[in-house]
Motif scaffolding. Structure first.
Motif, PDB file in Angstrom:
ATOM      1  N   GLN A  87      62.688 -76.802   1.999  1.00  0.00           N
ATOM      2  CA  GLN A  87      62.460 -75.380   2.240  1.00  0.00           C
ATOM      3  C   GLN A  87      62.916 -75.108   3.669  1.00  0.00           C
ATOM      4  O   GLN A  87      62.353 -75.665   4.600  1.00  0.00           O
ATOM      5  CB  GLN A  87      60.980 -75.035   2.056  1.00  0.00           C
ATOM      6  N   TYR A  88      63.906 -74.280   3.834  1.00  0.00           N
ATOM      7  CA  TYR A  88      64.642 -74.224   5.092  1.00  0.00           C
ATOM      8  C   TYR A  88      63.804 -73.777   6.280  1.00  0.00           C
ATOM      9  O   TYR A  88      64.183 -73.980   7.426  1.00  0.00           O
ATOM     10  CB  TYR A  88      65.860 -73.302   4.937  1.00  0.00           C
ATOM     11  N   ALA A  89      62.640 -73.150   6.043  1.00  0.00           N
ATOM     12  CA  ALA A  89      61.714 -72.767   7.109  1.00  0.00           C
ATOM     13  C   ALA A  89      62.388 -71.906   8.173  1.00  0.00           C
ATOM     14  O   ALA A  89      62.169 -72.087   9.369  1.00  0.00           O
ATOM     15  CB  ALA A  89      61.092 -74.019   7.743  1.00  0.00           C
ATOM     16  N   LEU A  90      63.220 -70.969   7.737  1.00  0.00           N
ATOM     17  CA  LEU A  90      63.821 -70.020   8.675  1.00  0.00           C
ATOM     18  C   LEU A  90      62.804 -68.947   9.037  1.00  0.00           C
ATOM     19  O   LEU A  90      61.952 -68.587   8.229  1.00  0.00           O
ATOM     20  CB  LEU A  90      65.060 -69.376   8.054  1.00  0.00           C
ATOM     21  N   PHE A  91      62.914 -68.418  10.235  1.00  0.00           N
ATOM     22  CA  PHE A  91      62.023 -67.353  10.667  1.00  0.00           C
ATOM     23  C   PHE A  91      62.529 -66.027  10.088  1.00  0.00           C
ATOM     24  O   PHE A  91      63.627 -65.570  10.441  1.00  0.00           O
ATOM     25  CB  PHE A  91      61.974 -67.282  12.188  1.00  0.00           C
ATOM     26  N   GLN A  98      69.502 -65.872  16.251  1.00  0.00           N
ATOM     27  CA  GLN A  98      68.230 -66.223  16.880  1.00  0.00           C
ATOM     28  C   GLN A  98      67.596 -67.452  16.233  1.00  0.00           C
ATOM     29  O   GLN A  98      66.991 -68.279  16.920  1.00  0.00           O
ATOM     30  CB  GLN A  98      67.277 -65.027  16.809  1.00  0.00           C
ATOM     31  N   ASN A  99      67.723 -67.575  14.912  1.00  0.00           N
ATOM     32  CA  ASN A  99      67.225 -68.767  14.242  1.00  0.00           C
ATOM     33  C   ASN A  99      67.926 -70.015  14.748  1.00  0.00           C
ATOM     34  O   ASN A  99      67.290 -71.038  15.027  1.00  0.00           O
ATOM     35  CB  ASN A  99      67.414 -68.640  12.725  1.00  0.00           C
ATOM     36  N   VAL A 100      69.244 -69.945  14.844  1.00  0.00           N
ATOM     37  CA  VAL A 100      70.028 -71.111  15.276  1.00  0.00           C
ATOM     38  C   VAL A 100      69.696 -71.478  16.717  1.00  0.00           C
ATOM     39  O   VAL A 100      69.592 -72.657  17.068  1.00  0.00           O
ATOM     40  CB  VAL A 100      71.536 -70.837  15.099  1.00  0.00           C
ATOM     41  N   ALA A 101      69.492 -70.489  17.555  1.00  0.00           N
ATOM     42  CA  ALA A 101      69.262 -70.728  18.984  1.00  0.00           C
ATOM     43  C   ALA A 101      67.814 -71.066  19.311  1.00  0.00           C
ATOM     44  O   ALA A 101      67.498 -71.347  20.476  1.00  0.00           O
ATOM     45  CB  ALA A 101      69.687 -69.493  19.777  1.00  0.00           C
ATOM     46  N   ARG A 132      74.010 -61.265  13.063  1.00  0.00           N
ATOM     47  CA  ARG A 132      72.932 -60.279  13.173  1.00  0.00           C
ATOM     48  C   ARG A 132      72.094 -60.145  11.890  1.00  0.00           C
ATOM     49  O   ARG A 132      71.089 -59.446  11.881  1.00  0.00           O
ATOM     50  CB  ARG A 132      73.522 -58.902  13.523  1.00  0.00           C
ATOM     51  N   ARG A 133      72.505 -60.821  10.843  1.00  0.00           N
ATOM     52  CA  ARG A 133      71.750 -60.710   9.590  1.00  0.00           C
ATOM     53  C   ARG A 133      70.454 -61.514   9.651  1.00  0.00           C
ATOM     54  O   ARG A 133      70.367 -62.532  10.341  1.00  0.00           O
ATOM     55  CB  ARG A 133      72.596 -61.193   8.407  1.00  0.00           C
ATOM     56  N   ARG A 134      69.475 -61.062   8.866  1.00  0.00           N
ATOM     57  CA  ARG A 134      68.226 -61.804   8.718  1.00  0.00           C
ATOM     58  C   ARG A 134      68.321 -62.704   7.480  1.00  0.00           C
ATOM     59  O   ARG A 134      69.165 -62.482   6.598  1.00  0.00           O
ATOM     60  CB  ARG A 134      67.043 -60.844   8.584  1.00  0.00           C
ATOM     61  N   PRO A 135      67.468 -63.715   7.377  1.00  0.00           N
ATOM     62  CA  PRO A 135      67.539 -64.634   6.238  1.00  0.00           C
ATOM     63  C   PRO A 135      67.506 -63.956   4.878  1.00  0.00           C
ATOM     64  O   PRO A 135      68.174 -64.409   3.942  1.00  0.00           O
ATOM     65  CB  PRO A 135      66.325 -65.544   6.455  1.00  0.00           C
ATOM     66  N   ASP A 136      66.720 -62.843   4.731  1.00  0.00           N
ATOM     67  CA  ASP A 136      66.633 -62.201   3.422  1.00  0.00           C
ATOM     68  C   ASP A 136      67.907 -61.436   3.053  1.00  0.00           C
ATOM     69  O   ASP A 136      68.024 -60.915   1.946  1.00  0.00           O
ATOM     70  CB  ASP A 136      65.421 -61.279   3.345  1.00  0.00           C
TER      71      ASP A 136
END
Length: 332
Positions: A87-91, A98-101, A132-136
């Motif tokens: 489960q990738y556990a992305l914010f 921002q997730n990557v950084a 700029r996209r969010r995970p969803d």
């Protein structure tokens, strides 16, 4: 294996939970820059072993070394590894960028250097333009690449992957497998990959450790473990379900389904066993034949569909044939 060539060394490692042994005296040497798979069924200990390499679990016995340094008691955040979970556990509230950084501030890099590193790893995993996209707002494959990028941006010596493709549909999984293998070759860092999917392990790995009940049954290249399994468990787990007893009764051997044939008459130089066809399953490119001998033995024959119907309907008799060179003797 010397520190110059080794990446991860696991020496007689054991882990117990409430009296149950999850990992039982495992020793492995994983080479630098190798794509190494831990393969086995659920509950075999592969994820527990991966978590001990990561520092998320502490072994009860044994030693773990990374690049020659003993890290057995070193906390996870001080090990030169990073982990990608199933489960990738992305914010969800953070963008791709921002997730990557997220972990980079702890590296004490200047802001410009952090931005440059994030941009480089996003190019590497083909996510440029999606910063700029969010995970969803991403597909499953894109989210998986964000999780990879977040791990890779920290430049680990070893990347640990706990069934990261399990949530993907079969077609996307094959596509991402190709990307993952290409990425590992480009980076040249060690990947340790946990999976229960034999085809995934065979397609991706340089070497595979097949595990069962907390122990390593066999270590070898994909060709070695597939073509020459050492134990009945390895043979069956990798699809060689045809286990025969030697004429003397003192040993057992396997013949892979694709190396068995159904015949109407014996052929010189082949072993032959009278059988009855009990079922057949059409797979499109191939047909699977289930046959039984007169002593309770059941065997599987896998034949490529070449356009001609094999003349063996269910209920008919046939000879099960194979070349002696395709017999693989099992130890134990």
């Amino acid at each position: 294996m010397s520190p110059e060539t080794s990446s991860v060394e696991i020496d007689r490692v054991t882990k117990r939970f409430d009296g149950v042994t999850a990992v039982d005296g495992v020793s492995l040497a994983i080479r630098r820059g190798e794509f190494f798979a831990l393969l086995g069924p659920s509950g075999c200990g592969k994820t527990t072993l991966l978590r001990m390499i990561a520092g998320l679990e502490e072994p009860d016995e044994g030693t773990i070394r990374i690049a020659g340094a003993d890290v057995t008691l070193v906390p996870a955040h001080r090990r030169p590894v990073n982990m990608v979970f199933q489960q990738y556990a992305l914010f969800p509230h953070l963008s791709v960028e921002q997730n990557v950084a997220f972990g980079l501030p702890y590296k004490e890099l200047p802001r410009a250097a952090r931005a440059e590193r994030v941009a480089a790893v996003l190019r590497l995993v083909r996510l440029t333009g999606l910063e700029r996209r969010r995970p969803d707002q991403l597909s499953g494959g894109q989210r998986q690449r964000v999780a990879l990028a977040r791990a890779l941006v920290l430049e680990p010596q070893v990347l640990l992957l706990d069934e990261p493709l399990a949530a993907l549909d079969p077609n996307l999984r094959r596509e991402v497998q190709v990307e993952l293998k290409g990425l590992q070759r480009t980076l040249g860092i060690t990947f340790v990959f946990v999976t229960h999917d034999r085809e995934e392990a065979l397609a991706l790995s340089d070497r595979i450790a097949v595990m069962d009940r907390g122990r390593v049954e066999q270590v070898g290249s994909p060709v070695e473990v597939f073509e020459t399994p050492e134990t009945e468990f390895v043979a069956r787990f990798l699809g060689a379900t045809n286990v025969f007893t030697t004429e003397s009764g003192s040993g057992r051997f396997v013949v892979r389904p694709e190396k068995l044939v159904l015949r109407s008459a014996p052929v010189a130089g082949e072993s032959a066993l009278p059988v009855t066809v009990v079922d057949r399953v059409y797979h499109g490119a191939s047909t699977e034949w289930i046959v039984e001998d007169g002593h309770g033995g059941r065997f599987t024959v896998l034949a490529q569909n070449g356009g001609a119907e094999l003349p063996f309907p269910v209920g008919s008799g046939a000879l099960l044939g194979w070349a002696p060179r395709h017999e693989v003797v099992l130890r134990g």
